[in-house]
Design a protein around this motif. Structure first.
Motif, short mmCIF file in Angstrom:
data_model
loop_
_atom_site.label_atom_id
_atom_site.label_comp_id
_atom_site.label_asym_id
_atom_site.label_seq_id
_atom_site.Cartn_x
_atom_site.Cartn_y
_atom_site.Cartn_z
N TRP B 74 -12.16 -13.32 33.61
CA TRP B 74 -12.29 -13.00 32.19
C TRP B 74 -13.72 -13.31 31.76
O TRP B 74 -14.46 -12.42 31.36
CB TRP B 74 -11.26 -13.80 31.38
CG TRP B 74 -11.30 -13.53 29.91
CD1 TRP B 74 -11.83 -12.43 29.30
CD2 TRP B 74 -10.81 -14.37 28.87
NE1 TRP B 74 -11.68 -12.54 27.94
CE2 TRP B 74 -11.07 -13.71 27.64
CE3 TRP B 74 -10.16 -15.61 28.84
CZ2 TRP B 74 -10.71 -14.26 26.41
CZ3 TRP B 74 -9.81 -16.14 27.61
CH2 TRP B 74 -10.07 -15.47 26.41
N ILE B 75 -14.11 -14.57 31.87
CA ILE B 75 -15.50 -14.93 31.57
C ILE B 75 -16.01 -15.67 32.80
O ILE B 75 -15.97 -16.89 32.87
CB ILE B 75 -15.59 -15.83 30.33
CG1 ILE B 75 -14.76 -15.22 29.19
CG2 ILE B 75 -17.04 -16.01 29.91
CD1 ILE B 75 -14.69 -16.09 27.97
N PRO B 76 -16.47 -14.93 33.80
CA PRO B 76 -16.80 -15.57 35.08
C PRO B 76 -17.88 -16.64 34.94
O PRO B 76 -17.83 -17.64 35.66
CB PRO B 76 -17.29 -14.41 35.95
CG PRO B 76 -17.07 -13.17 35.17
CD PRO B 76 -16.68 -13.50 33.78
N TRP B 78 -18.26 -18.92 32.94
CA TRP B 78 -17.70 -20.22 32.63
C TRP B 78 -16.46 -20.53 33.47
O TRP B 78 -15.73 -21.48 33.19
CB TRP B 78 -17.31 -20.32 31.15
CG TRP B 78 -18.46 -20.22 30.21
CD1 TRP B 78 -19.78 -20.38 30.52
CD2 TRP B 78 -18.41 -19.96 28.81
NE1 TRP B 78 -20.54 -20.22 29.39
CE2 TRP B 78 -19.73 -19.97 28.33
CE3 TRP B 78 -17.38 -19.72 27.91
CZ2 TRP B 78 -20.06 -19.74 27.00
CZ3 TRP B 78 -17.70 -19.50 26.58
CH2 TRP B 78 -19.02 -19.51 26.14
N PHE B 140 -8.27 -22.72 29.40
CA PHE B 140 -8.93 -22.04 28.29
C PHE B 140 -8.02 -20.97 27.71
O PHE B 140 -7.84 -20.86 26.49
CB PHE B 140 -10.24 -21.43 28.78
CG PHE B 140 -11.13 -20.94 27.68
CD1 PHE B 140 -12.01 -21.80 27.07
CD2 PHE B 140 -11.08 -19.63 27.27
CE1 PHE B 140 -12.83 -21.35 26.06
CE2 PHE B 140 -11.90 -19.18 26.25
CZ PHE B 140 -12.78 -20.04 25.65
N TYR B 143 -5.38 -22.50 25.73
CA TYR B 143 -5.83 -22.93 24.41
C TYR B 143 -5.93 -21.74 23.46
O TYR B 143 -5.53 -21.82 22.29
CB TYR B 143 -7.19 -23.63 24.52
CG TYR B 143 -7.72 -24.05 23.18
CD1 TYR B 143 -7.28 -25.21 22.60
CD2 TYR B 143 -8.62 -23.26 22.48
CE1 TYR B 143 -7.73 -25.60 21.35
CE2 TYR B 143 -9.07 -23.63 21.24
CZ TYR B 143 -8.63 -24.80 20.69
OH TYR B 143 -9.07 -25.15 19.45
N VAL B 144 -6.44 -20.63 23.98
CA VAL B 144 -6.58 -19.45 23.13
C VAL B 144 -5.21 -19.01 22.60
O VAL B 144 -5.03 -18.78 21.40
CB VAL B 144 -7.25 -18.31 23.91
CG1 VAL B 144 -7.11 -16.99 23.18
CG2 VAL B 144 -8.72 -18.62 24.12
N GLU B 147 -3.73 -21.51 20.02
CA GLU B 147 -4.29 -21.38 18.68
C GLU B 147 -3.87 -20.06 18.04
O GLU B 147 -3.65 -19.99 16.84
CB GLU B 147 -5.81 -21.45 18.73
CG GLU B 147 -6.36 -22.82 19.01
CD GLU B 147 -6.45 -23.64 17.74
OE1 GLU B 147 -5.50 -24.39 17.48
OE2 GLU B 147 -7.44 -23.52 17.01
N LEU B 184 -9.30 -29.43 22.54
CA LEU B 184 -10.36 -28.56 23.06
C LEU B 184 -11.50 -29.40 23.63
O LEU B 184 -12.03 -29.09 24.70
CB LEU B 184 -10.86 -27.64 21.95
CG LEU B 184 -12.00 -26.71 22.33
CD1 LEU B 184 -11.55 -25.74 23.40
CD2 LEU B 184 -12.51 -25.96 21.13
N LEU B 188 -12.78 -29.44 27.44
CA LEU B 188 -14.18 -29.27 27.83
C LEU B 188 -14.66 -30.45 28.67
O LEU B 188 -15.47 -30.29 29.58
CB LEU B 188 -15.07 -29.11 26.59
CG LEU B 188 -14.96 -27.75 25.91
CD1 LEU B 188 -15.70 -27.74 24.60
CD2 LEU B 188 -15.50 -26.65 26.82
N PHE B 191 -13.43 -29.82 32.06
CA PHE B 191 -14.24 -28.74 32.61
C PHE B 191 -15.57 -29.29 33.12
O PHE B 191 -16.03 -28.98 34.22
CB PHE B 191 -14.46 -27.70 31.52
CG PHE B 191 -15.56 -26.71 31.81
CD1 PHE B 191 -15.34 -25.66 32.68
CD2 PHE B 191 -16.80 -26.82 31.20
CE1 PHE B 191 -16.35 -24.75 32.95
CE2 PHE B 191 -17.80 -25.92 31.46
CZ PHE B 191 -17.57 -24.88 32.34
N LYS B 195 -16.91 -29.32 36.85
CA LYS B 195 -18.15 -28.64 37.21
C LYS B 195 -19.05 -29.59 37.99
O LYS B 195 -19.68 -29.21 38.96
CB LYS B 195 -18.84 -28.15 35.93
CG LYS B 195 -19.97 -27.18 36.19
CD LYS B 195 -20.39 -26.47 34.91
CE LYS B 195 -21.08 -27.40 33.96
NZ LYS B 195 -21.71 -26.68 32.82
N PHE B 203 -11.84 -23.41 34.71
CA PHE B 203 -10.86 -23.91 33.76
C PHE B 203 -9.45 -23.78 34.36
O PHE B 203 -8.46 -23.98 33.67
CB PHE B 203 -10.90 -23.11 32.45
CG PHE B 203 -11.96 -23.57 31.48
CD1 PHE B 203 -11.72 -24.64 30.64
CD2 PHE B 203 -13.17 -22.92 31.40
CE1 PHE B 203 -12.68 -25.06 29.74
CE2 PHE B 203 -14.14 -23.33 30.50
CZ PHE B 203 -13.89 -24.41 29.67
#
Lengths: 512, 579
Positions: B74-76, B78, B140, B143-144, B147, B184, B188, B191, B195, B203
């Motif tokens: 999806w968002i590589p 991150w 992630f 969480y999306v 919310e 959140l 993070l 995360f 990392k 995530f």
């Protein structure tokens, strides 16, 4: 094409977007006082009711922005030799330029009807917007404090004039005067800061300053004082607490399209220059300005969000919200790493779209004038104008940083930057103040959807002319796109901060 | 059945379909005419329900791993991926969601009279969001979705609710958002640790499970996550939004809120809180605090419920009490306790959902929910009375209903580790009878002394169609819980094993549990093992299935000795009846 600035002509190539816009601004000005727009010419120029008088000048100005955008794109193919020239040709500047162009174009698109109904001088109005954009671009391009100062002045003076532009409105004049006086005062701080930094390092070139600070040859006392004064100057322009006092009054009093433009464009310009000066120039002195920035960010987020809670005027609420957003962006500055810098660019882009979008709908609700700005005036607005209602809801959710919108991704990006520098307390303050912000953003949403209008025809006069609708649709589409498929925009922002300045590449993101 | 489903590639697309079909339906509803919107919404949600039933067949009850996994970048940049999967914990939550959504939509036909298109569109959006919460295997993404469920519910309460709807809507929104935003930051932090240790941004749930944390970190993160989920559950001092939201929400809103949205909190406990922070979850203080809060929730809200004049508010408070059983069941940290908690979650979804529907039907007929306005209704509406009484009995946990199985197991599980707590909590079952039965008596029995109640119509066919499957399920689970327990058990056991495994490792590290530095050398080998697992996660579905198994194969054998009490042979009071 490669530029080494050995010849003056190279500066022309490097500054093509800026030059285009300043010439175009003159063109619009002249067109505004000749032909059918000649003063005293009572016929003609009424034009399409959707667009109004002076729309042709607006379109002309838009073409200018388009040409500048073309040159801005062309500059991606241009490389500079070395990274010390007065004018930067890097992707950081070009990314910021996109935001300025967007803000300018958006401001013009939402102004057509307003200019017509408020009987503003179209030529001067659009010309000043172009000039302000030029100033902003200079601020993003400058690698020299003096050039930043010049850009700042070009931008500020245009915006002072735009703020006071509605001669028939007392509030506008008051706002203009207030902005001008306080702005001039802060410029004094800024200039004195430049002088002191020059005294400490012997240069006004940001890269040279960076080298001097890093090597320890800079004189400590002067430098710290200079940094402090520059911080005050920038903090005023980005409207950080406690230098924000002018913001609510000016935002409330200025013509609504100008408020929209100013809240996005001026803030972006000030932030990108702020970032370049502090991350490239004063990177080695991070330890001395980090605590100032930390407190500035924390106080700005807390104070702005708390004051915004009790606002009943939507324009004023958005003013405090814009201060709050400055606070979030200051977190990125405090973090001072590459992720944070990219996050700041991304956030500024999203912020420009969502904030100007929200203001555009404020203009539509207020009948293209300065009335109906109270939150009660939004009662039942959503059900009578579903499309605009949904749009405003999306803008508000995005401003609040809700998943699915660009505002959320922006906030995550900022948080990522903060996390990389391990700013945990600041991150927690950021999310807690975000919760507070839900209250005032959602309050508009609840008036819109959950209250019944005072009278059945309360929203009969709400109008969003075609150009405004175009701008709104484009920004909603972009906000949702960046919220749902953010990968490409993120990558673009990330690549835009690589090698920010000569030393930047090596200094940015160093472990501190 | 399974063969047929496999033939149509069911496993590959079902989870996507369950999330995106409702979104598509939302578009259809918005596009439809105002009068037809409800029919489209209902048939659409029924279709989604039927599709989801296939999960029951394709789900492998013997595996603790995430099943039907899918991954898409999806968002590589991150390390965020769109990854879905179900295990024995989420399977039932997904089915409960699709079931309740369809029932709630059918139940709102007469209740929602204005702005129908928008209402049904929001209901479908809510369904999509909740299914997403239960299927997400990327923090992630979770969480999306977590919310995202707020927005439709906010509007459902705020636009179609009762008199104090705006206050309730905003309170609901702010309470939940406050908790989840702190989570959140916690996400993070995880995360960031991942990392730094694994060298790649990620995530993914399976990867974050590998991140070693010191006790101090665990406690902080536990607090952040627990706050988010406790608001949602709601756990005692954070429950004040719930009665407001329930009373003001329109019937379907209350149904979905009670049946599924609250479960997102306890699901979070099971899925994230225990496996991610096993050390903190076992910390004696933490366990005591959560248990005590759960018990206060059970006992205190039972008393509060007993004095409510408004039947809907009464049922709202019982929700808090029931969720208290889930909380103590979970923090008993035994297989029985966790399974009991899960069964209470399902049972509460069915019985409280049905109670809210029944109260909505009462309200549609009489436009009041005050208990004193009724009386003797059983004589004029016998079917209605029957349905209500059975549901109420299931809610208070009468043997032979689903409520009994859940609460009994939760109490048994608690008794194994915390005897006194279990004894106190058990009194809640008695109080449940104390608040529910007088209400039932005053509404359905007593004298039929109010003239306006004489014309009280009995259930319509539509209403029977909603209630019959719910009642059937309550009784089915009550008599034969084995098919349910069997599907939960491996996943629940894996959670317990993961928690206990950390016990063994933290016992070794007690020499310096509060200092971060010494932890690093001990972690080095673990990090080395973790890296290839992570690489596999992103490449192949099968391999990541194993990696997703909480605790991972490696650790499980390592600490197998610590399982003693809950080994495969542990006596299980509810599995006697069948395979």
């Amino acid at each position: 094409m490669t530029l080494d600035f050995s010849r003056n002509l190279h500066y022309v190539w490097a500054l093509l977007p800026e030059i285009t816009l300043s010439v175009w601004a003159m063109l619009v000005l002249v067109a505004g006082v000749t032909g059918k727009h000649r003063p005293g010419n009572r016929q003609g120029g009424e034009g399409d009711p959707d667009f109004g008088r002076g729309a042709d000048l607006g379109w002309l100005a838009l073409v200018g922005l388009l040409v500048a955008a073309f040159f801005n794109g062309w500059l991606y193919g241009v490389t500079e030799v070395g990274h010390t020239s007065m004018i930067a040709v890097d992707r950081f500047r070009l990314f910021a330029n996109w935001i300025f162009l967007l803000a300018g174009a958006f401001a013009i698109l939402i102004s057509f009807s307003y200019v017509h109904r408020q009987r503003l001088q179209a030529g001067e109005f659009y010309g000043l917007i172009l000039l302000a954009v030029t100033g902003m671009m200079f601020m993003a391009a400058a690698r020299d404090l003096i050039v930043i100062f010049l850009g700042l002045e070009v931008m500020s003076i245009s915006v002072y004039a735009l703020t006071a532009f509605n001669r028939r409105d007392r509030k506008s004049a008051e706002a203009g005067l207030k902005y001008f006086l306080l702005g001039a005062f802060s410029t004094g701080f800024f200039l004195y800061g430049i002088a002191l930094v020059y005294g400490a390092t012997g240069s006004t070139n940001v890269v040279a300053i960076g080298a001097s600070v890093a090597s320890g040859t800079a004189r400590g006392g002067f430098l710290i004082l200079g940094i402090a004064l520059l911080t005050i100057g920038f903090a005023f322009k980005v409207s950080a607490v406690p230098f924000h006092m002018w913001t609510p009054d000016v935002y409330e009093g200025a013509p609504a399209p100008v408020t929209a433009f100013m809240s996005a464009g001026v803030k972006t310009a000030a932030f990108v220059a702020f970032l370049r000066v502090f991350l490239v120039g004063f990177d080695a002195a991070y330890g001395s300005w980090y605590p100032i920035m930390w407190w500035l960010a924390a106080i700005t987020m807390v104070a702005a969000n708390l004051i915004a809670l009790v606002q009943s005027n939507v324009k004023r609420m958005l003013a405090y919200s814009s201060i709050a957003h400055a606070g979030y962006l200051l977190v990125a500055l405090t973090a001072a790493n590459e992720t944070a810098a990219a996050g700041m660019l991304f956030y500024l882009l999203v912020y420009t779209l969502m904030n100007m979008g929200a203001f555009a709908i404020v203009i539509a609700v207020s009948h293209q004038s300065e009335e109906r700005l109270q939150i009660e005036d939004y009662a039942g607005f959503g059900w009578s104008n579903p499309l605009l209602g949904v749009f405003l809801t999306i803008f508000l959710l995005s401003l609040a940083g809700f998943p699915g919108t660009g505002g959320f991704m922006g906030k995550i990006f900022l948080l990522q930057g903060a996390v990389d520098s391990q700013l945990w307390t600041l991150s927690v303050i950021l999310v807690l103040t975000t919760v507070a912000s839900y209250w005032y953003y959602l309050r508009v949403a609840w008036f819109m959807w959950m209250r019944e209008p005072a009278s059945a025809d309360q929203h009969a006069q709400v109008s969003a002319p075609l150009p405004m609708r175009l701008a709104l649709m484009a920004s909603v589409a972009l906000i949702l796109y960046m919220g749902i498929f953010p990968a490409s925009a993120l990558g673009f922002a990330q690549s835009s901060v690589h090698g920010l300045g000569a030393l930047g590449g090596s200094l940015l993101g160093l472990a501190r | 059945m399974t063969a047929l489903l496999t033939a149509i590639g069911y496993q590959g697309w079902i989870l996507h379909a369950l999330i995106w079909l409702p979104v598509l339906g939302m578009g259809l509803v918005l596009w439809a005419e105002e009068e037809r919107a409800k029919h489209i919404a209902f048939w659409w949600s029924l279709g989604v329900l039927v599709l989801s039933l296939g999960l029951w067949f394709v789900f492998d009850p013997n595996s603790a791993a995430m099943q039907l996994q899918t991954h898409a970048a999806w968002i590589p940049a991150w390390g965020i991926s769109y990854s879905l999967g179900v295990d024995g914990i989420s399977l039932f939550m997904v089915l409960l969601t699709t079931f309740t959504s369809a029932a709630a939509i059918l139940g709102s036909f007469n209740y929602i009279k204005k702005r129908q298109r928008a209402f049904y569109a929001l209901m479908l959006l809510l369904e999509a969001g909740v299914v997403g919460v239960f299927c997400a295997t990327d923090l992630f993404l979770f969480y999306v979705f977590f919310e995202l469920t707020l927005v439709p519910m906010y509007f459902i309460i705020g636009v179609w609710g009762g008199e104090r709807r705006i206050y309730s809507a905003i309170k609901f929104f702010l309470f939940t958002a406050f908790g989840s935003l702190l989570m959140l930051v916690g996400i993070l932090y995880l995360f960031f640790k991942a990392k730094t240790l694994l060298g790649i941004p990620t995530f993914a749930y399976a990867d974050l499970l590998q991140v070693p944390l010191t006790m101090k970190e665990q406690l902080w993160l536990f607090a952040a996550f627990a706050l988010a989920f406790s608001v949602k559950v709601p756990v005692f001092p954070l429950h004040t939004w719930l009665p407001d939201a329930h009373v003001e929400a329109p019937t379907p809103g209350s149904v979905v809120l009670a049946a599924v949205l609250l479960k997102m909190g306890t699901y979070g406990f099971l899925r994230f809180l225990l496996p991610l922070f096993p050390g903190a979850a076992q910390h004696p203080t933490v366990v005591t605090v959560m248990m005590v809060l759960g018990i206060i929730g059970i006992v205190y809200t039972a008393w509060v419920a007993a004095v409510q004049p408004d039947a809907k508010k009464l049922v709202a408070y019982t929700s808090v009490a029931h969720m208290g059983f889930v909380v103590i069941g979970i923090f008993a940290l035994t297989v029985n306790g966790l399974q009991g908690g899960l069964v209470v979650m399902i049972s509460h979804g069915l019985s409280t959902g049905a109670l809210f529907l029944l109260l909505g039907m009462l309200y549609e007929r009489r436009h009041t929910r005050l208990i004193e306005a009724f009386g003797g209704l059983g004589r004029v509406a016998p079917w209605f009375a029957t349905a209500f009484v059975v549901t109420a009995l299931a809610s208070i946990g009468l043997p032979g209903t689903s409520g009994f199985i859940g609460e009994f197991l939760a109490l048994v599980g608690t008794f194994e580790t915390h005897r006194v707590m279990a004894v106190i909590a058990a009194t809640g079952v008695i109080f449940a009878a104390y608040y529910m039965l007088p209400m039932v008596q005053k509404v359905w029995y007593n004298a039929l002394d109010k003239p306006e109640n004489r014309e009280f119509p009995d259930l319509s066919r539509r209403e029977i169609a909603i209630l019959a499957p719910m009642l059937a399920l309550m009784i089915w689970i009550g008599w034969n819980p084995t098919p349910f327990l069997r599907r939960m058990e491996p996943s629940v056991r894996a959670v317990i094993e993961r928690v206990e495994a950390s016990n063994a490792s933290s016992a070794a590290a007690t020499s310096a549990p509060w200092i971060e530095a010494p932890a690093t050398p001990a972690l080095a080998p673990q990090t080395d093992e973790a890296t290839p697992t992570v690489a596999l996660t992103n490449e192949s579905n099968d391999a990541s299935g194993d990696a997703a198994k909480p605790g991972g194969g490696q650790e499980m054998t390592m600490y197998a000795g610590g399982l003693g009490r809950h080994g495969p042979n542990a006596a299980h009071p509810m599995t006697r009846t069948g395979s």
